[in-house]
Design an enzyme around this catalytic site. Structure first.
Site, mmCIF file in Angstrom:
data_model
loop_
_atom_site.group_PDB
_atom_site.id
_atom_site.type_symbol
_atom_site.label_atom_id
_atom_site.label_comp_id
_atom_site.label_asym_id
_atom_site.label_seq_id
_atom_site.Cartn_x
_atom_site.Cartn_y
_atom_site.Cartn_z
ATOM 1 N N THR A 100 0.829 -1.204 0.000
ATOM 2 C CA THR A 100 0.000 0.000 0.000
ATOM 3 C C THR A 100 0.863 1.254 0.000
ATOM 4 O O THR A 100 0.576 2.206 -0.725
ATOM 5 C CB THR A 100 -0.968 0.012 1.205
ATOM 6 N N CYS A 101 1.929 1.257 0.773
ATOM 7 C CA CYS A 101 2.805 2.432 0.838
ATOM 8 C C CYS A 101 3.491 2.680 -0.508
ATOM 9 O O CYS A 101 3.662 3.827 -0.922
ATOM 10 C CB CYS A 101 3.844 2.269 1.939
ATOM 11 N N THR A 102 3.849 1.611 -1.203
ATOM 12 C CA THR A 102 4.478 1.750 -2.517
ATOM 13 C C THR A 102 3.487 2.359 -3.499
ATOM 14 O O THR A 102 3.810 3.320 -4.206
ATOM 15 C CB THR A 102 4.982 0.378 -3.014
ATOM 16 N N ASN A 143 2.748 6.116 -2.449
ATOM 17 C CA ASN A 143 3.829 7.057 -2.739
ATOM 18 C C ASN A 143 4.031 7.239 -4.237
ATOM 19 O O ASN A 143 4.386 8.324 -4.685
ATOM 20 C CB ASN A 143 5.119 6.645 -2.032
#
Length: 163
Positions: free
Chosen positions: A57-59, A62
């Site tokens: 999710t963070c990838t 961002n």
């Protein structure tokens, strides 16, 4: 719990809207110092907390964020913060071609100062904090489900209110 302007954050209770924003002084992916206080009286600041570099999710988040960076940058200084190291941030930024600054909060000080710490996982929550140009917390949104991406339209709407 009703939060008033005088409410300051505990390590795990998000800071209140209207509170004075604790200064954030952290190194970025290039080991350059970044300070929230440098923007006081200049322009609003958006602090995007995310749990971990390299996670799915963070990838995705961002990557989307860097693609739409100008969408937020026209209103405010924007940075992303996680508990990862400057080395992890640098490798991730280069691999992902990220345009925005990634601040390393390895000691968890800023994360705890803003009440966004998840002790069981030793990471931050997924959260957005907008600081107005006078150094006050203007908006706080903590995602109830840490695996879900934040709503960028909602962030942009909040930034427009400060313009």
């Amino acid at each position: 719990m009703t939060m008033t302007a005088s409410h300051t954050a505990s390590e795990t209770t998000p800071i209140a809207v209207g509170a004075a924003a604790p200064d954030v002084a952290l190194p970025d992916q290039d080991k350059k110092d970044w300070k929230l206080s440098a923007f006081k009286g200049q322009k609003p600041v958006v602090l995007f907390w995310y749990p971990l570099d390299w996670s799915p999710t963070c990838t995705k988040e961002n990557a989307c964020f860097t693609q739409d960076y100008s969408r937020f940058g026209k209103y405010a200084e924007v940075v992303a913060i996680s508990i990862d190291s400057t080395w992890s941030h640098k490798a991730w930024q280069e691999k992902m071609h990220l345009k925005h600054r990634l601040l390393a909060d390895m000691q968890r000080k800023a994360t705890k100062d803003y009440g966004l710490f998840l002790p069981a996982a030793n990471i931050s929550q997924r959260a957005t904090v907008i600081i107005d140009k006078n150094g006050k917390v203007a908006w706080v949104k903590v995602e109830a489900d840490i695996t879900k991406e934040r709503d960028y339209n909602e962030v942009e709407e909040q930034l427009k209110k400060l313009a």
